[in-house]
Write a protein that holds these residues in place. Structure first.
Motif, PDB file in Angstrom:
ATOM      1  N   ALA A   7       0.902  -1.516   0.094  1.00  0.00           N
ATOM      2  CA  ALA A   7      -0.106   0.075   0.177  1.00  0.00           C
ATOM      3  C   ALA A   7       0.963   1.348  -0.023  1.00  0.00           C
ATOM      4  O   ALA A   7       0.562   2.289  -0.735  1.00  0.00           O
ATOM      5  CB  ALA A   7      -0.842  -0.006   1.167  1.00  0.00           C
ATOM      6  N   LEU A   8       2.046   1.302   0.802  1.00  0.00           N
ATOM      7  CA  LEU A   8       2.721   2.340   0.862  1.00  0.00           C
ATOM      8  C   LEU A   8       3.373   2.480  -0.541  1.00  0.00           C
ATOM      9  O   LEU A   8       3.778   3.699  -0.796  1.00  0.00           O
ATOM     10  CB  LEU A   8       3.782   2.234   2.050  1.00  0.00           C
ATOM     11  CG  LEU A   8       4.918   3.437   2.084  1.00  0.00           C
ATOM     12  CD1 LEU A   8       4.330   4.501   2.635  1.00  0.00           C
ATOM     13  CD2 LEU A   8       5.719   2.807   3.271  1.00  0.00           C
ATOM     14  N   ILE A   9       3.835   1.457  -1.091  1.00  0.00           N
ATOM     15  CA  ILE A   9       4.666   1.566  -2.487  1.00  0.00           C
ATOM     16  C   ILE A   9       3.684   2.122  -3.356  1.00  0.00           C
ATOM     17  O   ILE A   9       3.960   3.058  -4.470  1.00  0.00           O
ATOM     18  CB  ILE A   9       5.129   0.292  -2.627  1.00  0.00           C
ATOM     19  CG1 ILE A   9       6.409  -0.144  -1.770  1.00  0.00           C
ATOM     20  CG2 ILE A   9       5.806   0.325  -4.321  1.00  0.00           C
ATOM     21  CD1 ILE A   9       6.849  -1.413  -2.066  1.00  0.00           C
ATOM     22  N   ILE A  10       2.589   1.632  -3.464  1.00  0.00           N
ATOM     23  CA  ILE A  10       1.431   2.229  -4.697  1.00  0.00           C
ATOM     24  C   ILE A  10       1.178   3.837  -4.056  1.00  0.00           C
ATOM     25  O   ILE A  10       1.177   4.511  -5.317  1.00  0.00           O
ATOM     26  CB  ILE A  10       0.146   1.428  -4.203  1.00  0.00           C
ATOM     27  CG1 ILE A  10       0.361  -0.210  -4.838  1.00  0.00           C
ATOM     28  CG2 ILE A  10      -0.989   2.149  -4.898  1.00  0.00           C
ATOM     29  CD1 ILE A  10      -0.793  -0.854  -4.398  1.00  0.00           C
ATOM     30  N   ALA A  11       1.268   4.102  -3.030  1.00  0.00           N
ATOM     31  CA  ALA A  11       0.946   5.527  -2.644  1.00  0.00           C
ATOM     32  C   ALA A  11       1.911   6.270  -3.006  1.00  0.00           C
ATOM     33  O   ALA A  11       1.604   7.609  -3.662  1.00  0.00           O
ATOM     34  CB  ALA A  11       0.583   5.792  -1.042  1.00  0.00           C
ATOM     35  N   LEU A  12       3.106   5.957  -2.687  1.00  0.00           N
ATOM     36  CA  LEU A  12       4.357   6.627  -3.238  1.00  0.00           C
ATOM     37  C   LEU A  12       4.551   6.748  -4.815  1.00  0.00           C
ATOM     38  O   LEU A  12       5.025   7.692  -5.628  1.00  0.00           O
ATOM     39  CB  LEU A  12       5.531   5.908  -2.580  1.00  0.00           C
ATOM     40  CG  LEU A  12       5.801   6.178  -1.139  1.00  0.00           C
ATOM     41  CD1 LEU A  12       7.132   5.376  -0.513  1.00  0.00           C
ATOM     42  CD2 LEU A  12       6.029   7.619  -0.696  1.00  0.00           C
ATOM     43  N   MET A  13       4.155   5.595  -5.451  1.00  0.00           N
ATOM     44  CA  MET A  13       4.198   5.651  -7.024  1.00  0.00           C
ATOM     45  C   MET A  13       3.353   6.607  -7.370  1.00  0.00           C
ATOM     46  O   MET A  13       3.734   7.375  -8.193  1.00  0.00           O
ATOM     47  CB  MET A  13       3.858   4.239  -7.221  1.00  0.00           C
ATOM     48  CG  MET A  13       4.730   3.708  -8.562  1.00  0.00           C
ATOM     49  SD  MET A  13       4.551   1.926  -8.580  1.00  0.00           S
ATOM     50  CE  MET A  13       2.786   1.688  -9.295  1.00  0.00           C
ATOM     51  N   ALA A  14       1.991   6.848  -6.879  1.00  0.00           N
ATOM     52  CA  ALA A  14       1.071   7.418  -7.206  1.00  0.00           C
ATOM     53  C   ALA A  14       1.579   9.128  -7.035  1.00  0.00           C
ATOM     54  O   ALA A  14       1.300   9.944  -7.857  1.00  0.00           O
ATOM     55  CB  ALA A  14      -0.099   7.602  -6.388  1.00  0.00           C
ATOM     56  N   LEU A  15       2.019   9.373  -5.855  1.00  0.00           N
ATOM     57  CA  LEU A  15       2.570  10.723  -5.747  1.00  0.00           C
ATOM     58  C   LEU A  15       3.697  11.064  -6.661  1.00  0.00           C
ATOM     59  O   LEU A  15       3.648  12.135  -7.085  1.00  0.00           O
ATOM     60  CB  LEU A  15       3.142  10.735  -4.322  1.00  0.00           C
ATOM     61  CG  LEU A  15       2.445  11.060  -3.317  1.00  0.00           C
ATOM     62  CD1 LEU A  15       3.016  10.976  -1.707  1.00  0.00           C
ATOM     63  CD2 LEU A  15       1.579  12.385  -3.218  1.00  0.00           C
TER      64      LEU A  15
END
Length: 90
Positions: A7-15
């Motif tokens: 989830a953190l990786i997906i959020a960072l990728m989105a940012l």
């Protein structure tokens, strides 16, 4: 239970994608969240997607059956029949 690292990786990728695209609105960031989740084979609406959304400030509103920003979430969650009022106003 969601995989918090994923989830953190997906959020960072989105940012990162939103920043690269010059996104300046919540809706742009949310579209990048959808894109990032799709690239990671994470289903829209899954626990992992919800966790990534919350990291970025998006929460799922059951009355509205959609993801909203934190300010909107509190407002809508307090209202009975919020989905009807939302539909009428949008």
């Amino acid at each position: 239970m969601p995989n918090n690292n994923q989830a953190l990786i997906i959020a960072l990728m989105a940012l990162a994608l939103a920043s690269k695209a010059g996104a300046c609105e919540e809706v742009d960031l949310f579209h990048q969240l959808e894109r990032s989740a799709n690239l990671a084979d994470v289903a829209f609406g899954s626990d992992t997607f919800d966790e990534a959304g919350e990291i970025l400030g998006f929460k799922y509103s059951r009355p509205l059956d959609l993801y909203v920003g934190p300010d909107e979430w509190e407002e809508w969650e307090k209202q009975p029949f919020a989905h009807m009022k939302y539909a009428r106003n949008h």
